[in-house]
Scaffold this active site. Structure first.
Site, PDB file in Angstrom:
ATOM      1  N   THR A   1      44.614  34.111  36.921  1.00 18.92           N
ATOM      2  CA  THR A   1      45.292  34.145  38.665  1.00 18.92           C
ATOM      3  C   THR A   1      45.107  33.798  39.860  1.00 18.92           C
ATOM      4  OG1 THR A   1      45.389  35.951  37.181  1.00 18.92           O
ATOM      5  CG2 THR A   1      46.562  36.129  39.464  1.00 18.92           C
TER       6      THR A   1
ATOM      7  N   TYR B   1      36.334  35.217  27.440  1.00 20.24           N
ATOM      8  CA  TYR B   1      37.360  35.697  28.056  1.00 20.24           C
ATOM      9  C   TYR B   1      38.288  35.762  26.683  1.00 20.24           C
ATOM     10  CZ  TYR B   1      42.704  35.449  30.932  1.00 20.24           C
ATOM     11  OH  TYR B   1      43.137  36.090  31.221  1.00 20.24           O
TER      12      TYR B   1
ATOM     13  N   LYS C   1      36.027  40.033  28.122  1.00 21.50           N
ATOM     14  CA  LYS C   1      37.811  40.269  29.183  1.00 21.50           C
ATOM     15  C   LYS C   1      38.793  39.891  28.085  1.00 21.50           C
ATOM     16  CE  LYS C   1      41.315  39.064  32.527  1.00 21.50           C
ATOM     17  NZ  LYS C   1      41.571  38.156  33.748  1.00 21.50           N
TER      18      LYS C   1
ATOM     19  N   VAL D   1      39.415  44.009  34.565  1.00 23.49           N
ATOM     20  CA  VAL D   1      39.589  42.828  35.331  1.00 23.49           C
ATOM     21  C   VAL D   1      41.064  42.959  35.622  1.00 23.49           C
ATOM     22  CG1 VAL D   1      39.504  40.488  35.475  1.00 23.49           C
ATOM     23  CG2 VAL D   1      37.516  41.405  34.313  1.00 23.49           C
TER      24      VAL D   1
END
Length: 291
Positions: free
Chosen positions: A42, A130, A158, A198
């Site tokens: 992001t 992640y 995550k 998250v």
């Protein structure tokens, strides 16, 4: 409660470092974020240079590092480059690392073990893996996560894979702490043992998500469910209209917190997209700047 923070850019594509600090302060002080992820997806990390990543991280640490955890995105599809980014993040004052599965080159599971281990060995910082196969092309398999959990600095995941049963198996057999990496599944992940989220929508509803996490943790499942349902239009508007960074910058502007523009190859939200987003945010209970 952590938010994967966008990177404010000026109209000519430069990083707005003062804007970075303003946004970080807003997310921690007004949106109740316990931590921020810097230079993740992001944050448009594929289009920022290593020097820009370093300056962005230092700006966020300076702004909020005394009262929030600052986690630096250090994952690439090149192990040596990831190690360099991890060491630079440690020097810049990061409190932890987010390391994504190598993308595009689709390594086998043994390659993932060696990649994540090399990055975790490179610093003294805790590492959050992640797992987002929709972007990387490769999931981190359950057996691989169990192996990686033996590393003393690999402490969290995550998860944007969305397999709650597989995550439950990992949590039942390791000490890895799971975070929802998909705003559509924040409450479902809490229900199977995740510690938090998250988030992307946390830019504009971080305080509400923090409340949902607190409610669930205190045993008020009905209260958490009510918040989850209240925020459904916001999640729809930000996460399902088009790419998340595009829409969350538009949402921030509607909320009175301008985070600037996106960098190519992303494009800013269209008028039609912003009109629909406005409706979604109002339906989710947000008070917009011009309302």
């Amino acid at each position: 409660m952590l938010t994967a923070m966008v990177t404010p850019f000026t109209s000519d594509g430069a990083v707005d470092y003062e804007g970075v600090q303003r946004l970080a302060t807003y997310l921690v002080d007004e949106q109740r974020n316990d931590g921020l992820i810097v230079s993740g997806t992001t944050g448009e990390s594929p289009t920022t240079t290593d020097e820009e990543k370093d300056r962005i991280l230092r700006a966020v640490v300076e702004a909020v590092g005394d009262r929030a955890s600052v986690v630096a995105g250090a994952g690439t599809n090149d192990t040596r480059h990831s190690v360099e980014l991890a060491r630079a993040a440690e020097r810049a004052g990061a409190h932890g690392l987010l390391v994504v599965t190598p993308y595009y080159n689709k390594p086998p599971q043994e390659g993932l073990v060696r990649h994540f281990t090399a990055v975790a060995d490179a610093t003294e910082l805790p590492v959050m893996l992640y797992d987002i196969p929709g972007r990387t092309g490769v999931p981190i398999q359950t057996e691989t996560l169990v192996r990686l959990a033996r590393h003393p600095r690999i402490v969290a995941v995550k998860d944007a894979k969305g397999d709650l049963f597989a995550g439950s198996q990992v949590m039942a057999t390791t000490d890895l702490v799971f975070y929802s990496g998909d705003d559509l599944l924040n409450l479902p992940w809490l229900s199977v043992g995740a510690a938090g989220a998250v988030s992307v929508v946390g830019h504009v509803v971080g305080a509400e998500l923090a409340s949902m996490i607190d409610l669930y943790g205190s045993g008020d499942v009905a209260g958490a469910l009510a918040v989850h349902r209240q925020l459904l239009p916001v999640v729809t508007g930000v996460m399902q209209r088009t790419q998340g960074a595009i829409m969350v910058k538009a949402a921030l502007k509607l909320a009175g917190q301008d985070a600037g523009f996106v960098r190519p190859p992303l494009v800013d939200a269209t008028h039609e997209q912003v009109t629909l987003l406005r409706e979604d945010l109002i339906a989710g209970g947000l008070k917009l700047a011009d309302s």
